[in-house]
Motif scaffolding. Structure first.
Motif, short mmCIF file in Angstrom:
data_model
loop_
_atom_site.label_atom_id
_atom_site.label_comp_id
_atom_site.label_asym_id
_atom_site.label_seq_id
_atom_site.Cartn_x
_atom_site.Cartn_y
_atom_site.Cartn_z
N VAL A 1 0.86 -1.19 0.00
CA VAL A 1 0.00 0.00 0.00
C VAL A 1 0.89 1.23 0.00
O VAL A 1 1.64 1.47 0.96
N ASN A 2 0.81 2.02 -1.06
CA ASN A 2 1.66 3.19 -1.24
C ASN A 2 0.81 4.45 -1.05
O ASN A 2 -0.18 4.64 -1.75
N LEU A 3 1.22 5.31 -0.12
CA LEU A 3 0.45 6.52 0.22
C LEU A 3 1.14 7.80 -0.24
O LEU A 3 0.71 8.89 0.12
N ILE A 4 2.20 7.69 -1.05
CA ILE A 4 2.96 8.86 -1.48
C ILE A 4 2.14 9.71 -2.46
O ILE A 4 1.37 9.17 -3.26
N ASN A 5 2.33 11.02 -2.40
CA ASN A 5 1.60 11.91 -3.31
C ASN A 5 1.94 11.60 -4.77
O ASN A 5 3.08 11.31 -5.10
N HIS A 6 0.93 11.74 -5.64
CA HIS A 6 1.14 11.42 -7.05
C HIS A 6 1.63 12.61 -7.87
O HIS A 6 1.86 12.49 -9.07
N LYS A 7 1.82 13.76 -7.21
CA LYS A 7 2.34 14.93 -7.91
C LYS A 7 3.18 15.75 -6.94
O LYS A 7 3.19 15.52 -5.73
N GLY A 8 3.90 16.70 -7.50
CA GLY A 8 4.72 17.55 -6.65
C GLY A 8 6.02 16.91 -6.23
O GLY A 8 6.59 16.06 -6.93
N TYR A 9 6.47 17.28 -5.05
CA TYR A 9 7.78 16.88 -4.54
C TYR A 9 7.96 15.37 -4.47
O TYR A 9 9.03 14.84 -4.77
N GLU A 10 6.92 14.65 -4.06
CA GLU A 10 7.04 13.21 -3.83
C GLU A 10 6.86 12.37 -5.09
O GLU A 10 7.14 11.16 -5.08
N GLN A 11 6.41 12.97 -6.17
CA GLN A 11 6.08 12.21 -7.39
C GLN A 11 7.21 11.32 -7.92
O GLN A 11 6.97 10.17 -8.28
N PRO A 12 8.48 11.80 -7.96
CA PRO A 12 9.54 10.94 -8.50
C PRO A 12 9.73 9.63 -7.73
O PRO A 12 10.05 8.60 -8.32
N VAL A 13 9.53 9.67 -6.40
CA VAL A 13 9.67 8.45 -5.61
C VAL A 13 8.55 7.47 -5.96
O VAL A 13 8.78 6.26 -6.13
N GLU B 1 6.89 7.25 -8.78
CA GLU B 1 7.07 6.72 -10.13
C GLU B 1 8.18 5.67 -10.17
O GLU B 1 8.06 4.65 -10.86
N ALA B 2 9.27 5.91 -9.45
CA ALA B 2 10.36 4.93 -9.43
C ALA B 2 9.89 3.63 -8.79
O ALA B 2 10.22 2.53 -9.28
N TYR B 3 9.15 3.71 -7.71
CA TYR B 3 8.62 2.53 -7.02
C TYR B 3 7.73 1.72 -7.97
O TYR B 3 7.90 0.51 -8.15
N GLU B 4 6.78 2.40 -8.59
CA GLU B 4 5.83 1.71 -9.46
C GLU B 4 6.51 1.11 -10.69
O GLU B 4 6.14 0.01 -11.15
N ARG B 5 7.51 1.78 -11.20
CA ARG B 5 8.21 1.25 -12.38
C ARG B 5 8.90 -0.07 -12.07
O ARG B 5 8.80 -1.03 -12.84
N HIS B 6 9.57 -0.13 -10.94
CA HIS B 6 10.30 -1.36 -10.61
C HIS B 6 9.36 -2.48 -10.18
O HIS B 6 9.63 -3.66 -10.48
N VAL C 1 2.73 -10.77 -4.93
CA VAL C 1 2.88 -9.35 -4.61
C VAL C 1 1.79 -8.57 -5.33
O VAL C 1 1.64 -8.66 -6.56
N ARG C 2 1.00 -7.83 -4.56
CA ARG C 2 -0.03 -6.97 -5.14
C ARG C 2 0.25 -5.53 -4.73
O ARG C 2 0.49 -5.25 -3.55
N TYR C 3 0.21 -4.63 -5.69
CA TYR C 3 0.47 -3.21 -5.43
C TYR C 3 -0.84 -2.44 -5.43
O TYR C 3 -1.69 -2.62 -6.33
N GLU C 4 -1.02 -1.56 -4.43
CA GLU C 4 -2.23 -0.73 -4.35
C GLU C 4 -1.82 0.70 -4.00
O GLU C 4 -1.19 0.94 -2.97
N ARG D 1 2.01 -4.30 3.59
CA ARG D 1 3.21 -3.47 3.76
C ARG D 1 2.84 -2.05 3.36
O ARG D 1 2.59 -1.77 2.20
N THR D 2 2.78 -1.15 4.33
CA THR D 2 2.35 0.22 4.09
C THR D 2 3.53 1.16 4.10
O THR D 2 4.45 1.00 4.90
N ASN D 3 3.51 2.14 3.22
CA ASN D 3 4.54 3.18 3.26
C ASN D 3 3.97 4.51 2.82
O ASN D 3 3.02 4.58 2.02
N CYS D 4 4.51 5.57 3.39
CA CYS D 4 4.36 6.91 2.82
C CYS D 4 5.79 7.41 2.61
O CYS D 4 6.70 6.60 2.44
N MET D 5 6.02 8.69 2.63
CA MET D 5 7.37 9.19 2.38
C MET D 5 8.32 8.83 3.54
O MET D 5 9.43 8.37 3.33
#
Length: 606
Positions: free
Chosen positions: A317-329, A331-336, A345-348, A399-403
């Motif tokens: 479970v990914n809680l990082i913002n989809h735009k702004g400062y946190e966006q690159p993290v 996008e990198a997470y989702e790409r890999h 493994v399921r991504y949400e 497995r939960t994460n934010c920034m």
């Protein structure tokens, strides 16, 4: 499981040995001797007499934490103070409150070392021991979740709790050197237990978090993943529910270790498992860097496969913002994750800030609705006293994460825990199908405080202040007062992260063995000296003093009743200049920044 010695007496035989003697251990007591000159650790024969000229310490030892090697000496770290945190299933859980550091080198003074490097290193060790939350138990393995203990119960029946490298290396259970009764497993984490009463049933609700010793550290100095697949701020959180059987009115309450049902629900959190960093620049938001390395996919895969082997299916479970400062993290997470495409493994993704904007924190129910089928399928661990085996096992974790894996993560994990707790109580018949934890104010209050205190402890260890958004966890509502308190906590985090976390990170690296001091302290003078020009070193001090004078001028009362026509103009001009200026100074850790991130550095944990 082999019992541990709960109390020890310490004898010092001149400058030759430290002798640890168990207290009230029966007729076949075996003492432990550490030879100070050689560092050899010897388990003595039963009832070996204490040398007549050995001097006994006045302080009782509650456990040996381990040994650590610094520049001038090795040191034995012992626990000399403890606080009872509660009784879990009949076992006392303690927090270490005081430590002693004993040098093996008799010429080294712990309180007044003759070299500044050794003094600095000892200060780091003391600050880490004083600032950490170290928990231990003598008869129950607090370092492992209930399901893992049950799965290995036959194998562990005649083994010790551990399985401190220095003591373990000296252990030889097949020979005559079984040190297991002296080796005390210690956990950096949190423990809280609340007895409660619901619908005529006595319950105990317990929350335990276990912080990983790998990639341990502070918020901005430890981000992302390493080459071995370890991530920063990784915590396992276990919610235990212990339920007594139905009793008749006025019946005597059974003992703490006798429960009709034991239930365990586990969640995990950890930094986004790619190579990324945030570099302090004294701005409120540091510089974000994503390292697009060839090794990223391999490290991410190692991390996820390790989680699957330990916990089963993974729900990310990914809680990082989809735009702004946190966006690159994000996008990198989702790409890999997409490139790896691992089974189990399921991504949400959940857009936390957008879904819960304008203090609509009830919108977390949207995420619960998405995950509820998986939560019920993966289940939780349940043992019933009437059955030999478990009624249920937990087959996967969220497995939960934010920034930072702190504030947003805390809110979501508490919500998932409450949903599961409702499921458990309904399955046991304690709650009806349409009832919930929030219908019982006393029980609900205990649950909320349990999770809020746990959130504050994890946030303080990693970020330097209590958790943000904790008013929602404590009250089920997001309030303006809570938002104001969050602003103050954010300022505190900024100050600690920019000015104090370098030393805290040095202490983490030293105690966990990520950085090993040189044996020649003269070669490590960079630890206590600053080679930068004086003008560079003075910039933060001058800037801080200037800011203090500006704040003082704006807030302190005026002492004179006379005001000129130009009163205050100079202050306004100066303040305007201060606002337009840019601070160019940066902060950094003083202990071997060039050394602590090397993958090939030898690691050792005492």
């Amino acid at each position: 499981m082999k019992p541990l010695h709960q109390r020890l007496h310490l004898y010092t035989e001149g400058d030759d040995t430290f002798i640890f003697v168990p207290v009230d251990d029966g007729i076949d007591t075996q003492s432990l001797t550490i030879h100070r000159a050689s560092g050899d650790i010897v388990l003595n024969r039963p009832n070996t007499p204490i040398p007549t000229y050995a001097k006994r310490s006045q302080r009782t030892i509650y456990g040996i934490a381990g040994l650590i090697s610094l520049s001038l000496s090795e040191y034995v770290i012992v626990i000399t103070g403890r606080e009872l945190k509660g009784r879990l299933m009949g076992h006392e859980i303690h927090r270490a409150t005081d430590f002693d550091i004993l040098p093996l080198n008799p010429s080294v003074s712990v309180h007044n070392p003759h070299h500044p490097v050794e003094a600095h290193l000892l200060a780091l060790v003391r600050s880490h021991l004083r600032g950490g939350n170290f928990l231990f138990a003598y008869g129950w393995d607090i370092t492992r979740r209930l399901q893992a203990q049950w799965e290995s119960q036959e194998e562990a029946a005649h083994k010790a709790l551990w399985e401190m490298t220095r003591l373990i290396e000296a252990n030889d259970p097949d020979g005559h050197q079984d040190l297991s009764t002296f080796i005390l497993p210690i956990m950096y984490g949190t423990f809280d237990l609340r007895p409660t009463f619901v619908q005529g049933r006595n319950l105990q609700l317990c929350l335990i978090s276990r912080r990983s010793r790998f990639r341990a550290g502070t918020r901005y100095f430890r981000r992302g993943i390493d080459h071995e697949g370890n991530v920063a701020n990784f915590n396992e959180t276990e919610q235990l529910l212990l339920v007594e059987g139905p009793t008749t009115p006025g019946a005597q309450r059974i003992s703490d270790n006798q429960f009709a049902t034991k239930l365990s629900f586990v969640q995990i959190r950890g930094s986004v498992p790619v190579f990324w960093a945030e570099v302090n620049t004294l701005r409120y938001k540091p510089d974000l860097q994503i390292m697009d390395l060839q090794e990223t996919a391999d490290a991410t895969k190692k991390h996820l496969l390790s989680l699957i082997s330990v916990y089963g299916n993974q729900y990310l479970v990914n809680l990082i913002n989809h735009k702004g400062y946190e966006q690159p993290v994000k996008e990198a997470y989702e790409r890999h994750i997409a490139e790896l495409n691992l089974p189990n493994v399921r991504y949400e993704y959940f857009d936390f800030h957008n879904e819960c904007r304008k203090m609509r924190w009830d919108r977390i129910s949207v995420l619960i609705d998405i995950l509820k089928d998986d939560l019920e399928k993966e289940g939780y661990f349940r043992l019933d006293a009437a059955q030999a085996g478990p009624v249920k096992v937990q087959q996967g974790v969220v497995r939960t994460n934010c920034m930072d894996n702190l504030d947003r993560t805390n809110v979501v994990q508490a919500s998932l825990a409450k949903y599961t707790l409702n499921l458990q109580l309904r399955e046991l018949g304690i709650l009806s199908a349409d009832a919930g934890v929030d219908d019982f104010e006393g029980f609900s209050k205990d649950f909320r405080e349990l999770w809020a205190d746990h959130a504050d402890a994890i946030a303080t260890a990693y970020g330097g202040s209590g958790a943000l958004k904790s008013d929602f966890t404590r009250t089920n509502k997001r309030t303006r007062k809570g938002a104001l308190e969050d602003g103050l906590k954010s300022v505190l985090r900024y100050l600690k992260n920019n000015y104090f976390d370098g030393a805290r990170q040095d202490a983490f690296d030293l105690v966990t063995g990520n950085w090993i001091p040189r044996k020649n302290p003269a070669a490590a003078l960079f630890l206590v000296t600053d080679a930068r020009p004086l003008i560079t070193r003075s910039v933060p001090v001058a800037a801080s003093f200037s800011l203090f004078m500006i704040c003082a001028g704006l807030t302190l009362p005026r002492t004179s009743g006379f005001r000129s026509g130009n009163h205050g103009k100079g202050l306004k001009d100066n303040f305007g200049i201060a606002k337009r200026a840019r601070w160019l100074g940066t902060t950094r850790s003083r202990v071997g920044v060039d050394h602590i991130e090397l993958a090939e550095m030898k690691k050792r944990v005492d």
